[in-house]
Design an enzyme around this catalytic site. Structure first.
Site, PDB file in Angstrom:
ATOM      1  N   PHE A 122       0.928  -1.185  -0.130  1.00  0.00           N
ATOM      2  CA  PHE A 122      -0.028   0.146   0.033  1.00  0.00           C
ATOM      3  C   PHE A 122       0.967   1.231   0.053  1.00  0.00           C
ATOM      4  CE2 PHE A 122      -4.587   1.020   1.169  1.00  0.00           C
ATOM      5  CZ  PHE A 122      -4.929   0.215   0.388  1.00  0.00           C
ATOM      6  N   GLN A 235      -7.632  14.734   4.137  1.00  0.00           N
ATOM      7  CA  GLN A 235      -7.124  14.112   3.278  1.00  0.00           C
ATOM      8  C   GLN A 235      -8.084  13.693   2.045  1.00  0.00           C
ATOM      9  OE1 GLN A 235      -6.394   9.450   3.402  1.00  0.00           O
ATOM     10  NE2 GLN A 235      -4.529  10.217   3.744  1.00  0.00           N
ATOM     11  N   HIS A 237      -8.304  11.464  -1.029  1.00  0.00           N
ATOM     12  CA  HIS A 237      -8.012  10.040  -1.601  1.00  0.00           C
ATOM     13  C   HIS A 237      -7.920  10.319  -2.910  1.00  0.00           C
ATOM     14  CE1 HIS A 237      -7.971   5.995  -2.533  1.00  0.00           C
ATOM     15  NE2 HIS A 237      -7.947   5.572  -1.293  1.00  0.00           N
ATOM     16  N   LEU A 251     -15.578   5.779  -3.559  1.00  0.00           N
ATOM     17  CA  LEU A 251     -14.217   5.291  -3.202  1.00  0.00           C
ATOM     18  C   LEU A 251     -13.707   4.303  -4.257  1.00  0.00           C
ATOM     19  CD1 LEU A 251     -11.609   6.037  -1.322  1.00  0.00           C
ATOM     20  CD2 LEU A 251     -12.441   3.990  -0.002  1.00  0.00           C
ATOM     21  N   GLU A 254      -7.575   1.729  -2.821  1.00  0.00           N
ATOM     22  CA  GLU A 254      -6.168   1.799  -3.091  1.00  0.00           C
ATOM     23  C   GLU A 254      -5.574   0.481  -3.188  1.00  0.00           C
ATOM     24  OE1 GLU A 254      -2.108   3.461  -0.717  1.00  0.00           O
ATOM     25  OE2 GLU A 254      -3.759   4.527  -0.213  1.00  0.00           O
ATOM     26  N   ARG A 285      -0.970   9.288  -0.169  1.00  0.00           N
ATOM     27  CA  ARG A 285      -2.115   9.843  -0.995  1.00  0.00           C
ATOM     28  C   ARG A 285      -2.243  11.179  -1.068  1.00  0.00           C
ATOM     29  NH1 ARG A 285      -6.513   6.271   2.973  1.00  0.00           N
ATOM     30  NH2 ARG A 285      -6.236   4.372   1.546  1.00  0.00           N
ATOM     31  N   HIS A 350     -11.549  12.599   1.898  1.00  0.00           N
ATOM     32  CA  HIS A 350     -11.571  10.963   2.343  1.00  0.00           C
ATOM     33  C   HIS A 350     -11.727  10.953   3.972  1.00  0.00           C
ATOM     34  CE1 HIS A 350     -11.356   6.788   2.133  1.00  0.00           C
ATOM     35  NE2 HIS A 350     -10.184   6.947   2.618  1.00  0.00           N
ATOM     36  N   ARG A 385      -2.348  10.622   6.626  1.00  0.00           N
ATOM     37  CA  ARG A 385      -2.630   9.330   7.015  1.00  0.00           C
ATOM     38  C   ARG A 385      -1.984   8.262   5.717  1.00  0.00           C
ATOM     39  NH1 ARG A 385      -6.393   5.446   6.203  1.00  0.00           N
ATOM     40  NH2 ARG A 385      -8.218   6.712   5.340  1.00  0.00           N
TER      41      ARG A 385
END
Length: 578
Positions: A122, A235, A237, A251, A254, A285, A350, A385
């Site tokens: 990730f 954030q 995304h 969404l 990821e 991100r 997000h 994050r």
């Protein structure tokens, strides 16, 4: 006065039934506390189900060199060193056991060849670290926690919204709420309250967040006298659906990039080479979101204002097995087979890194009797994050907040009577919109707020836009005070929204004001007029308090990191890009 309402007495009241709330409730119950869980929606419908890609934990099943220290370092670097180091340390150390515990409670993870929990790559993680269940990890987590909690005998108050925390002698002692179905008011007496209400994304026009995410916990905490920190860090995304319009912002996990998905612009270039040639699609991100935004802005975007994300070079059966939700999502909503062609994606609001300031060990807020965990708490993620860290955050700090609340409740005096004046104020505020003969409707105010936040407090920011954004939000706050609602209290979505709006307006002002104060770019906060990351801003958190109806912004020094942890970062990373 309080005798007129339905009332419930508990030791620990948990507000929110997502991953953090359920884990807190399970822990408090295990410690012997009588626990009540209040949730705005139905049990099992929590937004945690949208966290699809996996739960980050240094189990070292795929890469034996992974460890809590590597996970800690990745988390701190991803957060641009603004994280509460103790929270990041506890998170990295305890996440593996929390995942194994989930497995013992019945979660069924994907497996390695030798039968251990499988892990995937990730963005921002330097090892394959995300334990996953295809691309439905959050759903599996909620199912497992819900089953475990129900068997423990948790009392759950579904479709119930808390509108005000009740205090006595500067201590939180209960909550004022209403049943969404009937509109009837209900009070809760509690020795400790845990906020686990999730995020603030519905303040933005394009968001992956569901209708519940209206900043309730953040606003409740401020109203009770607690502090919020780092609210400028919101954030985006990088990958949400952009077409068709009805699903804009939904969404796209990821995990697509974790499984080898490639990002390309309309010319077919893998454009991440321009922005982060080392990590490419697996960059953090904030970096990927800004890269996509820039490609579109400079005319290299896809037909509907995004870029292309392609996994079709991988075997079709692998895609369907590893990413079943994404396969069905695009087939159903966009009539696109992702095993045969690319998806169109673009940034979507997000996650908020900022939240209630809490003690790392116990989740205690700055007001006695109040605790917070998950997205409604701040500190753990710093300025940005990493993907997958939210699910492990929920488990680690949900458990700690539940234990902290139970310990506090065990020492607290017997339930006091609730202050009739506070209860009356809570009732008056909720009923006033029905009593106005004229005034704006909540939907029009909400649309204006979302437009303002999206355009003025978005991915890229500057002083002029932020100043205008604060003015717009304050104007809408004044408008909200005259909002009018029609009909009865039963099944009245306009009335529900009028209460949610109060929270979104308050928190939106906090986000914009913190962003104006931070005259640098760091993590998810990017200033066009201050593009550099400045050392002096790396030593302070933004702090939000409430003075009457007014939002007050200040700064407080970061907790100093002990030498043995600081040594992990030496030599200091030169010129870390914001």
């Amino acid at each position: 006065m309080t005798d007129r309402y339905e009332s419930h007495d508990v030791d620990v009241l948990v507000i929110g039934a997502g991953g953090a709330g359920l884990r807190a409730a399970i822990e408090a119950s295990a410690q012997g506390a009588k626990v009540g869980v209040v949730c705005k929606s139905l049990l099992g419908k929590a937004h945690t189900v949208m966290a699809e890609g996996g739960v980050a934990a240094a189990l070292a099943h795929v890469d034996p060199s992974d460890s809590w220290k590597v996970h800690f370092k990745d988390t701190m670097l991803g957060g641009k060193m603004l994280n509460n180091w103790r929270m990041a340390q506890l998170h990295a150390q305890e996440a593996p056991e929390r995942v194994r515990e989930l497995e013992r409670w019945g979660a069924v993870f994907d497996r390695t060849q030798d039968g251990r929990i499988l892990q995937r790559n990730f963005g921002g993680h330097s090892a394959p670290r995300l334990a996953h269940v295809g691309d439905r990890t959050g759903l599996e987590m909620i199912r497992t926690l819900q089953d475990h909690g129900v068997h423990q005998g948790l009392e759950v108050f579904m479709e119930c919204t808390v509108t005000k925390l009740l205090t006595q002698d500067r201590r939180v002692v209960g909550a004022f709420a209403y049943w969404r179905e009937t509109g009837r008011f209900v009070t809760f007496r509690a020795k400790a309250v845990v906020l686990a209400t999730g995020g603030i994304g519905k303040a933005y026009k394009i968001t992956s967040n569901s209708w519940e995410y209206t900043g309730d916990g953040h606003a409740l905490a401020l109203g009770a006298g607690a502090e919020l920190i780092d609210m400028e860090f919101f954030q985006f995304h990088p990958t949400g659906m952009v077409w068709p319009p009805g699903v804009q912002g939904l969404l796209v996990t990821e995990a697509v990039r974790g499984e080898g998905g490639l990002l390309r612009n309309k010319a077919g270039e893998r454009f991440m080479e321009r922005y982060d040639p080392k990590r490419m699609e697996l960059s953090t991100r904030d970096m990927v979101a800004r890269a996509i935004y820039t490609e579109v802005k400079e005319g290299r975007g896809s037909p509907h204002g995004g870029t292309f994300l392609d996994i079709s070079h991988k075997p079709a059966e692998m895609v369907k097995k590893k990413l079943p939700s994404m396969y069905h999502q695009f087939m159903e909503f966009a009539n696109i087979d992702i095993t045969k062609g690319p998806m169109e994606v673009g940034p979507t609001g997000h996650y908020v890194m900022g939240g209630v300031r809490v003690d790392a060990e116990t989740g205690a807020a700055t007001v006695p009797g109040l605790f917070a965990a998950g997205e409604s708490s701040g500190g753990m993620h710093g300025a940005n994050r990493l993907g997958g860290n939210s699910l492990s955050d929920l488990l680690v700090f949900g458990r700690r907040a539940g234990a902290g609340a139970a310990a506090f409740a065990a020492k607290a005096p017997p339930h006091p009577g609730l202050d009739p004046a506070q209860v009356a104020a809570g009732e008056r505020e909720m009923l006033e919109p029905f009593e106005r003969a004229s005034g704006p409707d909540p939907y029009s105010i909400h649309r204006k707020l979302q437009d303002s936040m999206q355009s003025l407090v978005g991915i890229y920011r500057n002083e002029e836009d932020l100043t205008k954004g604060i003015e717009e939000v304050r104007k809408l706050k004044s408008e909200w005070k005259t909002v009018r609602v029609e009909g009865s209290r039963a099944f009245n979505p306009g009335w529900h929204l009028s209460n949610d709006l109060k929270n979104m307006l308050l928190i939106s002002e906090a986000v914009a004001a913190c962003a104006l104060q931070r005259k640098e770019s760091r993590g998810a906060h990017a200033r066009l007029d201050y593009p550099n990351t400045l050392p002096e801003f790396g030593k302070v958190n933004s702090v939000v308090t409430l003075d009457g109806d007014d939002v007050r912004i200040s700064q407080s020094p970061l907790l100093p990191m002990p030498d043995e942890l600081r040594s992990l970062f030496e030599p200091e990373p030169a010129g870390v890009k914001a």
